[in-house]
Scaffold this motif. Structure first.
Motif, PDB file in Angstrom:
ATOM      1  N   ARG A  52       0.824  -1.432 -10.372  1.00  0.00           N
ATOM      2  CA  ARG A  52       0.927  -2.932 -10.529  1.00  0.00           C
ATOM      3  C   ARG A  52       0.844  -3.220 -11.975  1.00  0.00           C
ATOM      4  O   ARG A  52       0.200  -2.627 -12.776  1.00  0.00           O
ATOM      5  CB  ARG A  52      -0.166  -3.516  -9.790  1.00  0.00           C
ATOM      6  CG  ARG A  52      -0.165  -3.408  -8.367  1.00  0.00           C
ATOM      7  CD  ARG A  52      -1.358  -3.675  -7.523  1.00  0.00           C
ATOM      8  NE  ARG A  52      -1.258  -3.439  -5.989  1.00  0.00           N
ATOM      9  CZ  ARG A  52      -2.002  -3.088  -5.296  1.00  0.00           C
ATOM     10  NH1 ARG A  52      -3.116  -2.643  -5.630  1.00  0.00           N
ATOM     11  NH2 ARG A  52      -1.745  -3.049  -3.957  1.00  0.00           N
TER      12      ARG A  52
ATOM     13  N   GLY B 142       0.952  -1.263  -0.025  1.00  0.00           N
ATOM     14  CA  GLY B 142       0.009  -0.017   0.173  1.00  0.00           C
ATOM     15  C   GLY B 142       0.837   1.313  -0.068  1.00  0.00           C
ATOM     16  O   GLY B 142       1.884   1.192  -0.398  1.00  0.00           O
ATOM     17  N   ILE B 143       0.078   2.368   0.437  1.00  0.00           N
ATOM     18  CA  ILE B 143       1.028   3.521   0.282  1.00  0.00           C
ATOM     19  C   ILE B 143       1.168   4.368   1.770  1.00  0.00           C
ATOM     20  O   ILE B 143       1.908   5.292   1.572  1.00  0.00           O
ATOM     21  CB  ILE B 143       0.107   4.673  -0.557  1.00  0.00           C
ATOM     22  CG1 ILE B 143      -1.139   4.995   0.047  1.00  0.00           C
ATOM     23  CG2 ILE B 143       0.021   4.266  -1.856  1.00  0.00           C
ATOM     24  CD1 ILE B 143      -2.072   5.893  -0.670  1.00  0.00           C
TER      25      ILE B 143
ATOM     26  N   ASN C 204      -3.286   2.003  -8.266  1.00  0.00           N
ATOM     27  CA  ASN C 204      -4.148   1.884  -7.127  1.00  0.00           C
ATOM     28  C   ASN C 204      -4.643   2.905  -6.588  1.00  0.00           C
ATOM     29  O   ASN C 204      -3.792   4.037  -6.289  1.00  0.00           O
ATOM     30  CB  ASN C 204      -3.416   0.842  -6.122  1.00  0.00           C
ATOM     31  CG  ASN C 204      -4.491   0.005  -5.270  1.00  0.00           C
ATOM     32  OD1 ASN C 204      -4.965  -0.882  -5.299  1.00  0.00           O
ATOM     33  ND2 ASN C 204      -4.801   0.961  -4.013  1.00  0.00           N
TER      34      ASN C 204
ATOM     35  N   ASN D 173      -1.885  -0.946   6.625  1.00  0.00           N
ATOM     36  CA  ASN D 173      -1.137   0.238   6.939  1.00  0.00           C
ATOM     37  C   ASN D 173       0.345  -0.145   6.783  1.00  0.00           C
ATOM     38  O   ASN D 173       1.308   0.590   7.313  1.00  0.00           O
ATOM     39  CB  ASN D 173      -1.137   1.060   8.334  1.00  0.00           C
ATOM     40  CG  ASN D 173      -2.562   1.436   8.760  1.00  0.00           C
ATOM     41  OD1 ASN D 173      -3.297   1.686   7.848  1.00  0.00           O
ATOM     42  ND2 ASN D 173      -2.758   1.423  10.126  1.00  0.00           N
ATOM     43  N   GLY D 174       0.584  -0.843   5.630  1.00  0.00           N
ATOM     44  CA  GLY D 174       1.837  -0.801   4.770  1.00  0.00           C
ATOM     45  C   GLY D 174       2.629  -2.120   5.285  1.00  0.00           C
ATOM     46  O   GLY D 174       3.606  -2.271   4.886  1.00  0.00           O
TER      47      GLY D 174
ATOM     48  N   SER E  68      -2.515  -8.153  -6.243  1.00  0.00           N
ATOM     49  CA  SER E  68      -3.117  -7.564  -4.979  1.00  0.00           C
ATOM     50  C   SER E  68      -3.855  -6.203  -5.073  1.00  0.00           C
ATOM     51  O   SER E  68      -4.109  -5.659  -6.216  1.00  0.00           O
ATOM     52  CB  SER E  68      -1.805  -7.154  -4.258  1.00  0.00           C
ATOM     53  OG  SER E  68      -0.895  -6.303  -5.086  1.00  0.00           O
ATOM     54  N   VAL E  69      -4.346  -5.866  -4.026  1.00  0.00           N
ATOM     55  CA  VAL E  69      -5.251  -4.643  -3.944  1.00  0.00           C
ATOM     56  C   VAL E  69      -4.979  -3.921  -2.580  1.00  0.00           C
ATOM     57  O   VAL E  69      -4.938  -4.718  -1.643  1.00  0.00           O
ATOM     58  CB  VAL E  69      -6.729  -5.028  -4.479  1.00  0.00           C
ATOM     59  CG1 VAL E  69      -7.338  -5.880  -3.431  1.00  0.00           C
ATOM     60  CG2 VAL E  69      -7.650  -3.709  -4.894  1.00  0.00           C
ATOM     61  N   SER E  70      -5.265  -2.636  -2.680  1.00  0.00           N
ATOM     62  CA  SER E  70      -5.248  -1.884  -1.341  1.00  0.00           C
ATOM     63  C   SER E  70      -6.241  -1.044  -1.244  1.00  0.00           C
ATOM     64  O   SER E  70      -6.746  -0.326  -2.262  1.00  0.00           O
ATOM     65  CB  SER E  70      -3.746  -1.118  -1.260  1.00  0.00           C
ATOM     66  OG  SER E  70      -2.669  -1.953  -1.259  1.00  0.00           O
ATOM     67  N   ARG E  71      -6.846  -0.837  -0.007  1.00  0.00           N
ATOM     68  CA  ARG E  71      -7.917  -0.066   0.059  1.00  0.00           C
ATOM     69  C   ARG E  71      -7.787   0.506   1.434  1.00  0.00           C
ATOM     70  O   ARG E  71      -7.882  -0.186   2.505  1.00  0.00           O
ATOM     71  CB  ARG E  71      -9.120  -0.409  -0.560  1.00  0.00           C
ATOM     72  CG  ARG E  71      -9.768  -1.507   0.380  1.00  0.00           C
ATOM     73  CD  ARG E  71     -11.286  -1.960  -0.077  1.00  0.00           C
ATOM     74  NE  ARG E  71     -12.258  -0.777   0.057  1.00  0.00           N
ATOM     75  CZ  ARG E  71     -13.343  -0.651  -0.604  1.00  0.00           C
ATOM     76  NH1 ARG E  71     -13.863  -1.922  -1.331  1.00  0.00           N
ATOM     77  NH2 ARG E  71     -14.346   0.019  -0.341  1.00  0.00           N
TER      78      ARG E  71
ATOM     79  N   GLN F 274       0.693   3.547  -5.612  1.00  0.00           N
ATOM     80  CA  GLN F 274       1.136   2.056  -5.986  1.00  0.00           C
ATOM     81  C   GLN F 274       0.859   1.729  -7.423  1.00  0.00           C
ATOM     82  O   GLN F 274      -0.275   1.987  -7.954  1.00  0.00           O
ATOM     83  CB  GLN F 274       0.572   1.280  -5.229  1.00  0.00           C
ATOM     84  CG  GLN F 274       0.432   0.924  -3.762  1.00  0.00           C
ATOM     85  CD  GLN F 274      -0.590   0.111  -3.129  1.00  0.00           C
ATOM     86  OE1 GLN F 274      -0.182  -1.073  -3.210  1.00  0.00           O
ATOM     87  NE2 GLN F 274      -1.716   0.601  -2.799  1.00  0.00           N
TER      88      GLN F 274
ATOM     89  N   GLU G 256      -5.259   0.977   5.824  1.00  0.00           N
ATOM     90  CA  GLU G 256      -4.960   0.540   4.601  1.00  0.00           C
ATOM     91  C   GLU G 256      -4.893  -0.894   4.410  1.00  0.00           C
ATOM     92  O   GLU G 256      -3.689  -1.247   4.790  1.00  0.00           O
ATOM     93  CB  GLU G 256      -3.986   1.366   4.160  1.00  0.00           C
ATOM     94  CG  GLU G 256      -3.828   1.200   2.645  1.00  0.00           C
ATOM     95  CD  GLU G 256      -2.565   1.785   1.912  1.00  0.00           C
ATOM     96  OE1 GLU G 256      -1.523   1.814   2.614  1.00  0.00           O
ATOM     97  OE2 GLU G 256      -2.715   1.993   0.582  1.00  0.00           O
ATOM     98  N   TRP G 257      -5.861  -1.563   4.103  1.00  0.00           N
ATOM     99  CA  TRP G 257      -5.810  -2.947   3.964  1.00  0.00           C
ATOM    100  C   TRP G 257      -5.308  -3.460   2.626  1.00  0.00           C
ATOM    101  O   TRP G 257      -5.637  -3.130   1.462  1.00  0.00           O
ATOM    102  CB  TRP G 257      -7.014  -3.643   4.206  1.00  0.00           C
ATOM    103  CG  TRP G 257      -7.587  -3.293   5.112  1.00  0.00           C
ATOM    104  CD1 TRP G 257      -8.680  -2.442   5.647  1.00  0.00           C
ATOM    105  CD2 TRP G 257      -7.395  -3.778   6.848  1.00  0.00           C
ATOM    106  NE1 TRP G 257      -8.964  -2.296   7.012  1.00  0.00           N
ATOM    107  CE2 TRP G 257      -8.212  -3.318   7.994  1.00  0.00           C
ATOM    108  CE3 TRP G 257      -6.491  -4.814   7.400  1.00  0.00           C
ATOM    109  CZ2 TRP G 257      -8.245  -3.403   9.072  1.00  0.00           C
ATOM    110  CZ3 TRP G 257      -6.311  -5.155   8.576  1.00  0.00           C
ATOM    111  CH2 TRP G 257      -7.383  -4.406   9.438  1.00  0.00           C
ATOM    112  N   THR G 258      -4.238  -4.368   2.448  1.00  0.00           N
ATOM    113  CA  THR G 258      -3.718  -4.704   1.377  1.00  0.00           C
ATOM    114  C   THR G 258      -3.889  -6.479   1.478  1.00  0.00           C
ATOM    115  O   THR G 258      -3.536  -7.159   2.215  1.00  0.00           O
ATOM    116  CB  THR G 258      -2.228  -4.589   1.052  1.00  0.00           C
ATOM    117  OG1 THR G 258      -2.103  -3.151   1.152  1.00  0.00           O
ATOM    118  CG2 THR G 258      -1.625  -5.268  -0.023  1.00  0.00           C
TER     119      THR G 258
END
Ligand code: HEC
Ligand code: HEC
Ligand SMILES: [Ca+2]
Ligand SMILES: [Ca+2]
Ligand SMILES: [Ca+2]
Ligand SMILES: [Ca+2]
Ligand SMILES: [Ca+2]
Ligand SMILES: [Ca+2]
Ligand SMILES: [Co+2]
Ligand SMILES: [Co+2]
Lengths: 389, 165, 389, 165
Positions: A325, A65-66, A313, C198-199, C113-116, A323, C146-148
């Motif tokens: 990808r 993530g960021i 993302n 969170n990273g 993957s995805v983060s939100r 991010q 922030e979940w990945t």
């Protein structure tokens, strides 16, 4: 590590101590640790910063993530991290102002506040030259947080900045009493006096109890442990903006007051010392620009011959790590993978060669070139060092 | 229910007035025009003595080649890349006073008296061949010292967009 | 706490130990701690979760911005936090699938993957009844990270979910072997198997090494320490979806499988036990909805007679906590301040009275009413308890 | 340079096939239709003995009034709010078996044999007045037990929008 034995407030719960080797046998058959005041980190997670005498680099290759975990935010300081008592630390604003004022941390928190997710990068954030370098070693002097504070413009209005004030000196309360001269224009635009980071008070390494934060600008300008702002009609030419944080360009000249962080991206996966397997690989990385939003990241999996648009993302924020990808099917061939970002001003991350053509090849600050990873036949990933001088 | 709008105030009134005394206590900077320089003066010979006691371990004999970097331009350079020093890279002499006073010696920052800083400044300028051995450095003379690197620097000409600078 | 004495890699640096009372005297005259592997938290920062036997509440009143520091993320578990060895923990997906598969943590990380950034709220997140309650006590069972991870839909495709699969059982590897039945539709929509927060890797309290994450849904459905998903053509009616997490409505009936978190907001500043001063006050709070984006937050400073539109701080994300802010000039009058949110479906946060009118007044899960703070003449801030039953 | 696009694969091929043996080891759930119930059986009298040894400290004598909540409906209720129990609130009897096997006793989860869980289930159903003292509980009989709370529950009718539900 043995499992801690915890009791409830009412003394009800009984967790028997177990021999070391039985700990992870079957967690479904052992009551876990009860709810606590502070969360923990799994003992199986071993991610750390890489310290030198003067800095400590974020493990970019370990991030998801960021958001940079606050305790893994890079460090750069010129006389160590001070221990500051927030009850004795104040911010004085004076010089070319109508009304010199002193603010406590509590005062600053009363003003209208603002939060933004944005990166801080040290302009000296480039290492190259050998194959066995990790993203952390190449450019670990960048991190991202959600910063909260008061806009400097709000404080400018409060003290009444005079029309002839064109620069201000920002001074830290650390043992280097760090100073930088900043154009007043930046303060009206988007500087923040930040007192929080990722939801909590700023960490000591990041400037507790408050710091200047100049979004998109070289990290050194975001003076930590801030104690004083002096409005002036001239810059101060401090040591940090003359002897340091100036860089060679052509014709024997050096750039001074070079604030903006040029757009940059780096592939963090796959990267040294990882090893990849044949099949689908999600190439992942971070991209950012000090001049605004990222609009595009391209990835090449054939050493720069062809480029494909990578996925970005959400959220894609102003002056923030984003991010990217890109799905890639690796069939076992030897190749190089690279990324390049384009920002909203239309600037596209150049090669090191292009930077040298533009600036001469003495290196220095603000080197944010395209970086490539070599993929070897056996799946080994190595940094591609580029030769100069 | 109606919707109302509060106005944003021109002043919030938080914080307190800074007295001149508390500003003076913190205001240690020195500008190229000399604003900020304190009373006192220094000469190279006295600076040399202090330097040898308090600085030489980190910055080398004569300010050349210490573990924390040279401060003095080496007149007999080897073939390795030339170190950036006060003599060849610093555009304003006032910065020497300002920086040494605020940050040095590294292990005892803020421990030098103004007089000591004037002496050290005189010493470093003389060792770099910028002033004479006998020159007195004070609030009047220091801003007038012409530095070799004065015209080395150009403002940032990068401005985003397609061009690489 | 005495200042740590730190030496550089080269043994150069010398920080003398100082007597306790001298520590904070003048940080500009004392070399600070050199760069380290892990950042620290200032000893002056004392924010903690509030634990009970079964949960631990986030100190909402201490937060800035929208990210919850990972170690202050609320906890709710039914048999404590297990210690899980990620090398022995796997995810099995079976039942109504073409190809039952087992995934290690490393396998999961290889998928796209995805983060939100999104919240998790426990549907049992309401306490009232007395004046001396903090936001943490009223509704501290909500946090945001922030979940990945990998989209569950990606794994559904990988195992080949059969057309007749309508529900899946999610099972944790903790000592409660926690289970919930989830409609397969949610899995196709936006569920994530999350391995980072969170990273960094998910914290043990949040499900290390991985958890199910159902954005916008009651926290209990986001099963932690996930070990198994079984696809089925019927729900399982587990204890957590019958005896618990069901709630009374009118006519002696109880709602089951009530997943969505209703839109909610709370003013976190000013709040009990703070005391305000006359003058300008920035009212601050958080707003969110499990059904999508927040579109509006209104604030009343006159006990609900008039409402004003509050400012929302970017980014405003789907199923995410959003910060709102409203400038208010308090002149010393006794009053009540309240906030209410409207989400993109047009749902506006109701009063407790309205909720009782709709559902009967037995309380239970999914109580997300407007909450008010009383401002007393002396500036004291007290929660306004509302009477029912 | 040209822009190319990789296609997204229908399968990535990560992970390994789950064998029936490893699924069986983990697959401990029990559905309302009885799917998942193991061999074995239980009766209330034997369950009572186990309950008094392993459960009573937390759930009270006869399953009423312990520090961790009643499991049995109190037939002589005081005027305080009625506790939710297996007898008045659980819609399916299979959930008793499923939950006790996976999670109880709280301090020694996963320690009961299937036989013990059948006995305890029989005991709790009988104590709640749902089955007779002599009824045998096994994979065939348990799904057929009609629970008093079976028709208590209605699906969620909230759906966003202006209406408050
Ligand atoms: C214990 C080691 C040490 C001692 C003693 C020391 N210095 Fe330094 N000096 C340093 C370090 C380290 C730096 C670089 C600091 C930084 O990280 O920015 C430095 C930087 C400097 C610089 C800036 C150099 C440049 O090119 O930017 C000057 C000037 C300087 N010191 C002068 C002095 C003087 C004068 C003294 C004695 C009064 C002194 N130093 C004593 C360690 C020391
Ligand atoms: C050391 C204390 C303890 C012991 C011993 C114990 N329990 Fe429990 N029981 C609990 C707690 C605590 C809960 C609630 C767990 C949670 O947080 O979800 C519970 C919940 C239950 C429930 C669900 C109640 C409901 O209304 O949802 C059942 C059924 C149950 N226990 C049965 C048993 C049985 C049968 C035994 C003995 C074999 C047993 N328990 C032994 C502490 C205990
Ligand atoms: Ca920093
Ligand atoms: Ca000044
Ligand atoms: Ca030097
Ligand atoms: Ca949680
Ligand atoms: Ca099953
Ligand atoms: Ca109960
Ligand atoms: Co620069
Ligand atoms: Co619900």
């Amino acid at each position: 590590a043995a499992v801690a034995i915890v009791q409830t407030a009412k003394g009800q719960t009984i967790q028997k101590a177990v021999p070391e080797n039985a700990i992870y046998e079957d967690p479904t058959k052992k009551l876990g640790t009860l709810a606590g005041e502070i969360g923990t980190r799994s003992p199986f997670v071993k991610s750390v910063k890489k310290p030198s005498d003067i800095s400590s680099r974020s493990p970019l290759q370990d991030f998801y993530g960021i958001i940079t975990p606050s305790d893994l935010h890079f460090e750069r300081h010129h006389a160590g991290v001070p221990v500051i008592n927030p009850n004795k630390h104040e911010l004085v604003i004076h010089g070319l102002v109508e009304k010199p004022l002193v603010f406590t941390l509590a005062d600053l928190k009363r003003f209208p506040s603002v939060s933004r997710i944005a990166f801080i990068e040290c302009s000296g954030n480039f290492r190259g030259g050998k194959e066995n370098l990790t993203p952390q070693e190449i450019c670990g002097l960048t991190s991202q947080s959600e910063w909260t504070g008061v806009k400097l413009s709000t404080l400018f209005r409060e003290v009444g900045v005079k029309p002839n004030a064109s620069w201000f000196l920002a001074e830290g309360g650390d043992a280097a009493v760090m100073t930088r001269s900043i154009p007043v224009k930046k303060g009206w635009e988007d500087s923040i006096i930040a007192y929080a980071q990722n939801g909590e008070p700023i960490r000591p390494e990041q400037g507790y109890p408050f710091r200047l934060f100049n979004p998109g600008w070289e990290g050194n300008t975001s003076v930590k442990w801030l104690r004083r702002l002096e409005l002036s009609d001239t810059p101060y030419y401090t040591r940090e903006e003359t002897s340091k944080y100036t860089e060679p360009i052509k014709d024997g000249k050096f750039r001074i007051f070079s604030f903006d962080i040029d757009a940059r991206s780096i592939i963090t996966f796959p990267s040294f010392p990882q090893q990849v397997e044949k099949g689908w690989i999600e190439i992942r990385g971070l991209a950012w620009s000090g001049r605004g939003k990222v609009v595009k990241v391209e990835v090449s999996t054939d050493a720069g011959k062809n480029w494909q648009i990578a996925q970005l993302n959400d959220p894609i924020l102003d002056k923030a790590h984003v991010q990217f990808r890109h799905l890639w099917q690796w069939k076992g061939e030897e190749t190089e993978i690279l990324s390049r970002v384009t920002d909203e001003t239309g600037y596209t991350q150049p090669t090191l060669k292009q930077l040298f053509e533009a600036r001469g090849n003495d290196g220095g600050y603000h080197m944010n070139p395209i970086t490539a990873w070599q993929i070897k036949k056996d799946g080994k990933v190595l940094f591609k060092p580029e030769t100069f001088k | 229910p109606k919707v109302l709008a509060d106005t944003v105030p021109s002043s919030f009134g938080y914080g307190r007035n800074a007295t001149q005394a508390e500003i003076d206590r913190l205001d240690i900077d020195v500008r190229p025009d000399g604003k900020g320089l304190p009373k006192g003066e220094g000469i190279s010979a006295k600076g040399k003595v202090i330097f040898e006691e308090k600085c030489v371990a980190c910055h080398g004999a004569g300010g050349i080649g210490g573990p924390n970097g040279s401060l003095v331009t080496n007149k007999t350079p080897t073939d390795k890349r030339r170190e950036k020093t006060i003599g060849n890279y610093w555009p304003y002499a006032t910065t020497v006073f300002d920086y040494v006073r605020r940050a040095m010696p590294f292990n005892e920052p803020g421990s030098l008296s103004n007089e000591e800083v004037y002496h050290l400044t005189a010493y470093l300028l003389n060792a770099n061949g910028i002033i004479d051995e006998k020159d007195v450095i004070n609030a009047q003379t220091l801003p007038k010292v012409e530095m070799p690197a004065k015209n080395l620097f150009v403002p940032d000409d990068r401005k985003g967009g397609a061009e690489i600078r």
